[in-house]
Each structure stands twice: as C-alpha cells, then as structure tokens.
Design a protein around this motif. Structure first.
Motif, PDB file in Angstrom:
ATOM      1  N   SER A   1     -55.543 131.302  55.472  1.00 24.09           N
ATOM      2  CA  SER A   1     -56.184 130.470  54.455  1.00 24.09           C
ATOM      3  C   SER A   1     -57.448 129.806  55.013  1.00 24.09           C
ATOM      4  O   SER A   1     -58.503 129.822  54.378  1.00 24.09           O
ATOM      5  CB  SER A   1     -55.190 129.409  53.984  1.00 24.09           C
ATOM      6  N   GLU A   2     -57.325 129.239  56.229  1.00 23.19           N
ATOM      7  CA  GLU A   2     -58.478 128.567  56.840  1.00 23.19           C
ATOM      8  C   GLU A   2     -59.568 129.589  57.179  1.00 23.19           C
ATOM      9  O   GLU A   2     -60.757 129.309  57.015  1.00 23.19           O
ATOM     10  CB  GLU A   2     -58.022 127.811  58.105  1.00 23.19           C
TER      11      GLU A   2
ATOM     12  N   LEU B   1     -61.261 130.434  54.031  1.00 24.43           N
ATOM     13  CA  LEU B   1     -62.055 129.284  53.602  1.00 24.43           C
ATOM     14  C   LEU B   1     -63.345 129.160  54.405  1.00 24.43           C
ATOM     15  O   LEU B   1     -64.401 128.869  53.870  1.00 24.43           O
ATOM     16  CB  LEU B   1     -61.202 128.033  53.803  1.00 24.43           C
ATOM     17  N   ARG B   2     -63.258 129.401  55.711  1.00 28.34           N
ATOM     18  CA  ARG B   2     -64.403 129.139  56.588  1.00 28.34           C
ATOM     19  C   ARG B   2     -65.171 130.400  56.989  1.00 28.34           C
ATOM     20  O   ARG B   2     -66.162 130.303  57.691  1.00 28.34           O
ATOM     21  CB  ARG B   2     -63.941 128.383  57.828  1.00 28.34           C
TER      22      ARG B   2
ATOM     23  N   ALA C   1     -65.514 132.833  52.257  1.00 32.84           N
ATOM     24  CA  ALA C   1     -66.273 132.093  51.235  1.00 32.84           C
ATOM     25  C   ALA C   1     -67.710 131.799  51.688  1.00 32.84           C
ATOM     26  O   ALA C   1     -68.654 132.038  50.925  1.00 32.84           O
ATOM     27  CB  ALA C   1     -65.526 130.811  50.873  1.00 32.84           C
ATOM     28  N   PRO C   2     -67.921 131.311  52.934  1.00 32.42           N
ATOM     29  CA  PRO C   2     -69.302 131.091  53.370  1.00 32.42           C
ATOM     30  C   PRO C   2     -70.121 132.374  53.414  1.00 32.42           C
ATOM     31  O   PRO C   2     -71.315 132.362  53.122  1.00 32.42           O
ATOM     32  CB  PRO C   2     -69.140 130.521  54.782  1.00 32.42           C
TER      33      PRO C   2
ATOM     34  N   GLU D   1     -69.877 134.808  51.399  1.00 23.39           N
ATOM     35  CA  GLU D   1     -70.298 135.079  50.017  1.00 23.39           C
ATOM     36  C   GLU D   1     -71.534 134.246  49.668  1.00 23.39           C
ATOM     37  O   GLU D   1     -72.465 134.731  49.025  1.00 23.39           O
ATOM     38  CB  GLU D   1     -69.150 134.754  49.053  1.00 23.39           C
ATOM     39  N   THR D   2     -71.529 132.981  50.115  1.00 25.84           N
ATOM     40  CA  THR D   2     -72.689 132.116  49.885  1.00 25.84           C
ATOM     41  C   THR D   2     -73.923 132.703  50.587  1.00 25.84           C
ATOM     42  O   THR D   2     -75.017 132.734  50.026  1.00 25.84           O
ATOM     43  CB  THR D   2     -72.409 130.699  50.432  1.00 25.84           C
TER      44      THR D   2
ATOM     45  N   ARG E   1     -74.417 135.827  51.421  1.00 25.13           N
ATOM     46  CA  ARG E   1     -74.841 137.042  50.719  1.00 25.13           C
ATOM     47  C   ARG E   1     -75.726 136.677  49.525  1.00 25.13           C
ATOM     48  O   ARG E   1     -76.766 137.273  49.291  1.00 25.13           O
ATOM     49  CB  ARG E   1     -73.603 137.815  50.243  1.00 25.13           C
ATOM     50  N   GLU E   2     -75.283 135.632  48.795  1.00 23.97           N
ATOM     51  CA  GLU E   2     -76.046 135.216  47.618  1.00 23.97           C
ATOM     52  C   GLU E   2     -77.396 134.627  48.030  1.00 23.97           C
ATOM     53  O   GLU E   2     -78.401 134.855  47.361  1.00 23.97           O
ATOM     54  CB  GLU E   2     -75.228 134.205  46.795  1.00 23.97           C
ATOM     55  N   ASN E   3     -77.409 133.893  49.138  1.00 24.99           N
ATOM     56  CA  ASN E   3     -78.686 133.352  49.643  1.00 24.99           C
ATOM     57  C   ASN E   3     -79.654 134.483  49.947  1.00 24.99           C
ATOM     58  O   ASN E   3     -80.833 134.419  49.599  1.00 24.99           O
ATOM     59  CB  ASN E   3     -78.447 132.547  50.927  1.00 24.99           C
TER      60      ASN E   3
ATOM     61  N   HIS F   1     -76.405 129.360  59.667  1.00 23.99           N
ATOM     62  CA  HIS F   1     -75.098 129.541  59.013  1.00 23.99           C
ATOM     63  C   HIS F   1     -74.280 130.609  59.745  1.00 23.99           C
ATOM     64  O   HIS F   1     -73.103 130.411  60.055  1.00 23.99           O
ATOM     65  CB  HIS F   1     -75.280 130.002  57.559  1.00 23.99           C
TER      66      HIS F   1
ATOM     67  N   GLN G   1     -72.891 129.624  63.111  1.00 24.91           N
ATOM     68  CA  GLN G   1     -71.725 128.740  62.972  1.00 24.91           C
ATOM     69  C   GLN G   1     -70.489 129.522  62.511  1.00 24.91           C
ATOM     70  O   GLN G   1     -69.375 129.258  62.962  1.00 24.91           O
ATOM     71  CB  GLN G   1     -72.049 127.616  61.992  1.00 24.91           C
ATOM     72  N   ILE G   2     -70.699 130.489  61.625  1.00 28.49           N
ATOM     73  CA  ILE G   2     -69.571 131.305  61.143  1.00 28.49           C
ATOM     74  C   ILE G   2     -68.951 132.076  62.311  1.00 28.49           C
ATOM     75  O   ILE G   2     -67.726 132.153  62.442  1.00 28.49           O
ATOM     76  CB  ILE G   2     -70.024 132.259  60.004  1.00 28.49           C
TER      77      ILE G   2
ATOM     78  N   ASN H   1     -66.991 129.667  64.306  1.00 26.27           N
ATOM     79  CA  ASN H   1     -65.739 129.346  63.605  1.00 26.27           C
ATOM     80  C   ASN H   1     -64.690 130.431  63.847  1.00 26.27           C
ATOM     81  O   ASN H   1     -63.513 130.138  64.077  1.00 26.27           O
ATOM     82  CB  ASN H   1     -65.962 129.231  62.100  1.00 26.27           C
TER      83      ASN H   1
ATOM     84  N   LEU I   1     -68.117 123.810  54.430  1.00 25.71           N
ATOM     85  CA  LEU I   1     -66.955 124.423  55.094  1.00 25.71           C
ATOM     86  C   LEU I   1     -67.360 125.315  56.265  1.00 25.71           C
ATOM     87  O   LEU I   1     -66.534 125.643  57.112  1.00 25.71           O
ATOM     88  CB  LEU I   1     -66.128 125.214  54.086  1.00 25.71           C
TER      89      LEU I   1
ATOM     90  N   TYR J   1     -69.380 124.322  58.484  1.00 23.76           N
ATOM     91  CA  TYR J   1     -69.624 123.429  59.627  1.00 23.76           C
ATOM     92  C   TYR J   1     -68.449 122.513  59.986  1.00 23.76           C
ATOM     93  O   TYR J   1     -68.381 122.032  61.110  1.00 23.76           O
ATOM     94  CB  TYR J   1     -70.885 122.591  59.357  1.00 23.76           C
TER      95      TYR J   1
END
Lengths: 209, 196
Positions: A134-135, A138-139, A142-143, A145-146, A148-150, A177, A180-181, A184, B127, B129
């Motif tokens: 799940s984490e 989430l980390r 989902a990021p 996808e953001t 990709r959209e950027n 980004h 950091q991913i 993570n 999320l 960061y």
C-alpha cells in the motif's frame, strides 16, 4: 479480551464443579458398593470418567486425583480385607491411564498453541506485506502517474511554443521528483530487507543499492 | 465548467479529488472560482513552480493580485530562488514541514483581512517527499489552523492515488469531499463535479 478471560474462568469453574461431583459419586460408590456390599468388581470403571476428564482438563495434576482414588480404594480394601494383586493392578491402571491421557492432552494443547502462534505470525507478515504494498503504491505508483501527466503536459507546452527557461525549470522539477521516488523505493526495500532474515545477503544488497 | 464550491460559506474545508490528467485544469478552475468569489487564495504548490503557475494563471485571466504562493518545489528542484517574485514565499523542500507550517501560518495571518482561502496542491505530490503518516498529521495540523482562523481550505489529491486508510483520515479532517471528475447523474451534465 476480558470477555474471553471471563469465558475461560466460567469454563474452569464448570469443570471444577463437574469433577467435584464425579469425585463425590466415586467416593460414594467406594463406600456403598465396596464397603457395604463387599464387592470390588465393576464400579471402578466409573472412576475412569473422573480420571480421563481430570487428565484432559488439568493434565498431570490429574495424577493427584488418581492417587486419591487409589488411597480410597486401598483403604476400603484394608477395611473389607480383600487387598490383593487385583487391587494393585487396578491402582496401577488408574495411574497409567491418567498419565497417558494427560500426556496426550498436554501435547495436543501445546501443538494447538504453537499453531496459533504460527498463525498469528503469518497474519502479522501478511499485514506487513499489505502495508508495504500500500505504501509502495502510494509513494511510487501514484507519484509516477503525476509525473507522467507532468511530462505529457510539458509535451503539449512544447507544441504551443513554451519558453525554454520554463521548460528547463519544469524538467528540473521532474528530475527532483524522480530522484526522490528512487530514494523512496530504496528506503521501502531497506525496511523489508532489515525486517526479513530469510532474504539472502546478495539480494539484500541488490535491493538496497 | 465552474467548480461547485457553493457550500464554501457553510462548509469550510474540502478534499477535492481529481484524475492526474485533469489536475492542472481543475487547479485553474478552483483558483478562478475562488478569486471570482473575492477570496485571497494562498496556494501551496509542490508540483509546479510558482513562476510557471503565475504565467498559467495570467494566461487564464486570473487576477494574480488575489493569489499568494507558498512554493515548496522551486528551491528544491533548481537550487536557487528566482529574484523579484512578489507574493511568494519559497520553502527549501516539500519535506520541510516545519518551514512549510510556518509559511502557511504567516501567509494566513498576513491575508486574514482579505478573505483568505488556502489551496493545497497537491497531497499526491507531497507523498513523494513524506510518508503517508506524516502527511496525515500535517494535513490535520493545517486543517486545525484553518478552523481556528475560520478560513476555508481546499486540499487537492489525485483520485485513486490515495490508499483507503489515508483517504479515511483525510475525510475526517474536512467537511466535504468533492470528486471533480465523477460523471454527473444529470443527462448531458458530463464533467460536472459531484460530491464524493
């Protein structure tokens, strides 16, 4: 928890009463049948109900009950005057049966408890895995996808003739980004590797590199 | 397509869910609705630098004098702060929640006489960061701050980008959840925002 504890106490109370009642029946039989009717045959089979139940519920402590019944039987035999090898064999059988049932019961409950512990450990690992997934989603997912959209948005901006400096800035943001991913992902793997002893060292190093 | 924030008077805090594809457009819609409603919007940006957002807003006809930026990404991503950026506070990194908290408090206090409203864009980028537990606590802190100041706040997140536990926690901090991209039950009303 309290309710469970209460339930165990109630069951324990019932068991004690059942055994006390059975003990009274056995002593009664010993007095009435053996002492008054002067016969030592048949009635002692009833004793096994008390001994087996004691052994099932209280394990080897039931040997005290067996000892008590042996004493009662020997005492009445002495009074009646029919102490013989049969009495000795009967007494030995009381103790042997009680010990065997107590051992089996103890082993069964120990295995049951071990199984329960293993089940709880497996459930804990399962929840940890769900938490990790799940984490991670989430980390990471989902990021991404953001991100990709950027990038898709930036591509559209290029078509519209966006300022080069703005494009450089946006690219720097995407790189930040992504860095950091990646970090993570490494941190999440690190947690798993530190928690699990069964991951080989080479894989541990690869996962946390 | 106007954003349905008609309950902004009664409800103060909203969690707005949007697809990643429509996040940028929905951000613009929200800002437009708020500035048209006379709010001074404090935008916390963690995904797009404030310099770029200003150009986008200006191109969309949004009054920049009604927008204040807390930019948590520019300094982190490009390593320096652009000069001559009015109405903007730069925070070192999106993970620096202490500085971010201070910047939010200062911005809300500074705009307290001008009908302030906070727009958090976006929880999903945050999320990257910080862990979900930390972000939940931070959003709770910001929501409490907004309630104390009696100021409205909108928290934007990517739909389906938040796990059920975090979503439940966030839902308890806000008064209402709006799904910007849910299909409208009204025939022909595609794209109208719906309450989640």
């Amino acid at each position: 928890m309290d309710q469970k504890q209460g339930g165990v106490d109630t069951a324990g109370g019932h068991r004690a009463w059942i055994l006390a009642a059975l003990a009274l029946v056995c002593i009664g039989l010993e007095i009435v049948v053996h002492l008054f009717f002067r016969t030592a045959i048949g009635y002692t089979h009833i004793f096994y109900i008390l001994l087996v139940l004691s052994a099932l519920w209280y394990y080897r402590k039931a040997l005290l009950v067996a000892g008590g019944l042996v004493c009662a039987m020997v005492a009445t035999s002495l009074v009646v005057g029919d102490l013989s090898w049969a009495t000795a064999i009967r007494a030995a059988m009381f103790c042997i049966i009680t010990w065997v049932v107590a051992s089996i019961s103890e082993e069964r409950d120990r295995a049951k408890a071990e199984l329960q512990v293993k089940k709880e450990e497996a459930e804990k690992r399962h929840y940890a895995l769900v938490g990790y997934l799940s984490e991670a989603t989430l980390r990471l997912k989902a990021p991404l996808e953001t991100l990709r959209e950027n990038l898709a948005s930036m591509r559209r901006q290029i078509d519209l003739g966006v300022d080069t400096e703005d494009m450089k800035t946006m690219l720097s943001v995407q790189i930040a980004h992504l860095e950091q991913i990646i970090e993570n992902f490494r941190e999440l793997n690190q947690e798993i590797v530190e928690e699990r002893d069964d991951i080989p060292q080479e894989f541990g190093e690869f996962l946390t590199r | 397509m106007p954003v349905d924030l008609s309950r902004l008077g009664q409800d103060k805090l909203f969690l707005v869910l949007s697809t990643a594809e429509k996040l940028r457009q929905n951000n613009i819609q929200i800002i437009k609705t708020l500035t048209d409603g006379g709010y001074k919007v404090v935008v916390i940006t963690t995904n797009r630098p404030s310099g770029i957002l200003k150009k986008i807003y200006a191109a969309e006809g949004i009054e920049l004098s009604k927008v204040f930026f807390i930019d948590a990404i520019t300094k982190y991503a490009i390593g320096r702060v652009p000069e001559g950026e009015p109405d903007t506070v730069f925070v070192n990194s999106p993970s620096n929640l202490t500085d971010l908290g201070i910047a939010i408090t200062s911005a809300l206090n500074a705009t307290s006489g001008n009908k302030p409203c906070l727009l958090f864009d976006s929880i999903s980028t945050m999320l990257i960061y910080i862990p979900s537990i930390a972000i939940s606590k931070f959003i709770h802190f910001v929501a409490s701050k907004l309630r104390l100041l009696d100021a409205p706040g909108i928290f934007v997140a990517v739909e389906k980008g938040i796990d059920p536990l975090l979503l439940t926690q966030l839902t308890t901090y806000v008064d209402d959840v709006i799904d910007m991209d849910a299909p409208s039950p009204v025939p022909g009303g595609d794209g109208e925002p719906q309450k989640a």
